[in-house]
Design an enzyme around this catalytic site. Sequence first.
Site, PDB file in Angstrom:
ATOM      1  N   TYR A 197       3.180   1.243  13.630  1.00 37.63           N
ATOM      2  CA  TYR A 197       3.850   2.011  12.522  1.00 37.63           C
ATOM      3  C   TYR A 197       3.630   3.789  13.034  1.00 37.63           C
ATOM      4  O   TYR A 197       2.676   3.912  13.083  1.00 37.63           O
ATOM      5  CB  TYR A 197       4.250   1.756  11.309  1.00 37.63           C
TER       6      TYR A 197
ATOM      7  N   LYS B 219       7.232   5.513   6.934  1.00 39.63           N
ATOM      8  CA  LYS B 219       6.567   5.047   7.922  1.00 39.63           C
ATOM      9  C   LYS B 219       7.667   4.280   8.439  1.00 39.63           C
ATOM     10  O   LYS B 219       8.341   3.958   7.867  1.00 39.63           O
ATOM     11  CB  LYS B 219       5.613   3.441   7.157  1.00 39.63           C
TER      12      LYS B 219
ATOM     13  N   ASP C 205      -6.233  -6.529  -1.556  1.00 33.71           N
ATOM     14  CA  ASP C 205      -5.396  -6.324  -1.586  1.00 33.71           C
ATOM     15  C   ASP C 205      -5.490  -7.329  -2.850  1.00 33.71           C
ATOM     16  O   ASP C 205      -4.356  -7.563  -3.957  1.00 33.71           O
ATOM     17  CB  ASP C 205      -4.602  -6.900  -0.876  1.00 33.71           C
TER      18      ASP C 205
ATOM     19  N   HIS D 133       1.070  -1.169   0.233  1.00 32.91           N
ATOM     20  CA  HIS D 133      -0.315   0.044  -0.074  1.00 32.91           C
ATOM     21  C   HIS D 133       0.578   0.844   0.459  1.00 32.91           C
ATOM     22  O   HIS D 133       2.099   1.319   1.071  1.00 32.91           O
ATOM     23  CB  HIS D 133      -0.575  -0.024   1.491  1.00 32.91           C
TER      24      HIS D 133
HETATM   25  C1  LIG Z   1      -4.736   2.336   7.016  1.00 32.35           C
HETATM   26  C2  LIG Z   1      -5.771   2.853   7.371  1.00 32.35           C
HETATM   27  C3  LIG Z   1      -6.893   2.730   7.996  1.00 32.35           C
HETATM   28  N1  LIG Z   1      -8.245   2.609   8.218  1.00 32.35           N
HETATM   29  C4  LIG Z   1      -9.437   2.545   8.176  1.00 32.35           C
HETATM   30  C5  LIG Z   1      -9.850   0.872   7.009  1.00 32.35           C
HETATM   31  C6  LIG Z   1      -9.699   0.382   6.969  1.00 32.35           C
HETATM   32  O1  LIG Z   1     -12.509   0.272   7.895  1.00 32.35           O
HETATM   33  C7  LIG Z   1      -9.494  -0.482   7.886  1.00 32.35           C
HETATM   34  C8  LIG Z   1      -9.145  -1.603   7.812  1.00 32.35           C
HETATM   35  O2  LIG Z   1      -8.161  -1.143   6.882  1.00 32.35           O
HETATM   36  P1  LIG Z   1      -7.079  -1.736   5.730  1.00 32.35           P
HETATM   37  O3  LIG Z   1      -7.334  -3.028   5.289  1.00 32.35           O
HETATM   38  O4  LIG Z   1      -6.138  -0.387   4.794  1.00 32.35           O
HETATM   39  O5  LIG Z   1      -5.568  -2.228   6.799  1.00 32.35           O
HETATM   40  P2  LIG Z   1      -4.455  -2.635   6.053  1.00 32.35           P
HETATM   41  O6  LIG Z   1      -4.714  -3.892   5.371  1.00 32.35           O
HETATM   42  O7  LIG Z   1      -3.772  -3.275   7.530  1.00 32.35           O
HETATM   43  O8  LIG Z   1      -3.634  -1.322   5.974  1.00 32.35           O
HETATM   44  C9  LIG Z   1      -2.322  -0.653   5.687  1.00 32.35           C
HETATM   45  O9  LIG Z   1      -1.544  -1.755   5.499  1.00 32.35           O
HETATM   46  C10 LIG Z   1      -0.074  -1.323   5.097  1.00 32.35           C
HETATM   47  C11 LIG Z   1       1.003  -2.349   5.281  1.00 32.35           C
HETATM   48  C12 LIG Z   1       0.493  -0.472   4.799  1.00 32.35           C
HETATM   49  O10 LIG Z   1       1.208   0.418   5.234  1.00 32.35           O
HETATM   50  C13 LIG Z   1      -1.294   0.733   5.288  1.00 32.35           C
HETATM   51  O11 LIG Z   1      -0.362   1.661   6.213  1.00 32.35           O
HETATM   52  C14 LIG Z   1      -2.150   0.154   5.150  1.00 32.35           C
HETATM   53  O12 LIG Z   1      -2.760   0.467   4.386  1.00 32.35           O
HETATM   54  O13 LIG Z   1      -8.827   0.158   9.081  1.00 32.35           O
HETATM   55  C15 LIG Z   1      -8.081   3.518   9.316  1.00 32.35           C
HETATM   56  O14 LIG Z   1      -9.253   4.144   9.695  1.00 32.35           O
HETATM   57  N2  LIG Z   1      -6.999   4.614   9.255  1.00 32.35           N
HETATM   58  C16 LIG Z   1      -5.763   4.082   9.201  1.00 32.35           C
HETATM   59  O15 LIG Z   1      -4.353   4.836   8.448  1.00 32.35           O
END
Ligand SMILES: Cc1cn([C@H]2C[C@H](O)[C@@H](COP(=O)(O)OP(=O)(O)O[C@H]3O[C@H](C)C(=O)[C@H](O)[C@H]3O)O2)c(=O)[nH]c1=O
Length: 183
Positions: free
Chosen positions: A132, A72, A170, A62
Amino acid sequence: MNVIPTDIPGVLILEPHVFEDTRGFFMESFNQRIFDDAVGQHHEFVQDNHSRSRKGVVRGLHYQLAPHAQGKLVRVTRGRVFDVAVDVRRSSPTFGRWVGAELSEANRRQLWVPPGFAHGFMVLSEHADVLYKATAYYVPQSDRCIRWDDPDIGIAWPPIDVEPQLSAKDLAGTRLVEAELFA
Ligand SMILES: Cc1cn([C@H]2C[C@H](O)[C@@H](COP(=O)(O)OP(=O)(O)O[C@H]3O[C@H](C)C(=O)[C@H](O)[C@H]3O)O2)c(=O)[nH]c1=O
């Protein structure tokens, strides 16, 4: 703090100094002055993230498009992950190249992923907590995903004995060649 350069200039492995004694350990997990000295410039962090995942989970790759690009500083407080940064700046001499590092509760290593890089990780232990700091706020409209298994990037993910598990978002990630990137 021990600073370990990687094959991509700007991406660093940081090893904070750990004070161990009979009670356990203490370390400054983040110190702005020490961080700025190690990285060679000041970065303001505005958001701390914490995600917990099971073995085999892959989160990423991401990044947020400009002007919301995030630097990060990644660490693991429980378990082990293989953490990866991919250079997604088209004008960079290391465009499309990746570096990976094992971050774990045991090695207490941190990975600095500068703005302009995609970030992701694979969980190698039964569970992992990944914490992070980010240098820009979450702006979902600017969030982009490149496939973890993009053959043009060719990340050598460690072998694990479970099926990798990814979110639908993803799994629908784009190839690097099709992605909206940084100039
Ligand atoms: C990233 C993020 C997500 N969210 C909410 C949005 C979704 O409802 C839920 C899960 O989000 P997501 O599935 O995008 O989370 P990850 O797959 O862990 O995403 C992260 O994964 C990789 C490793 C990264 O480096 C990024 O920080 C980020 O994209 O958290 C938020 O409220 N704030 C945030 O900063």
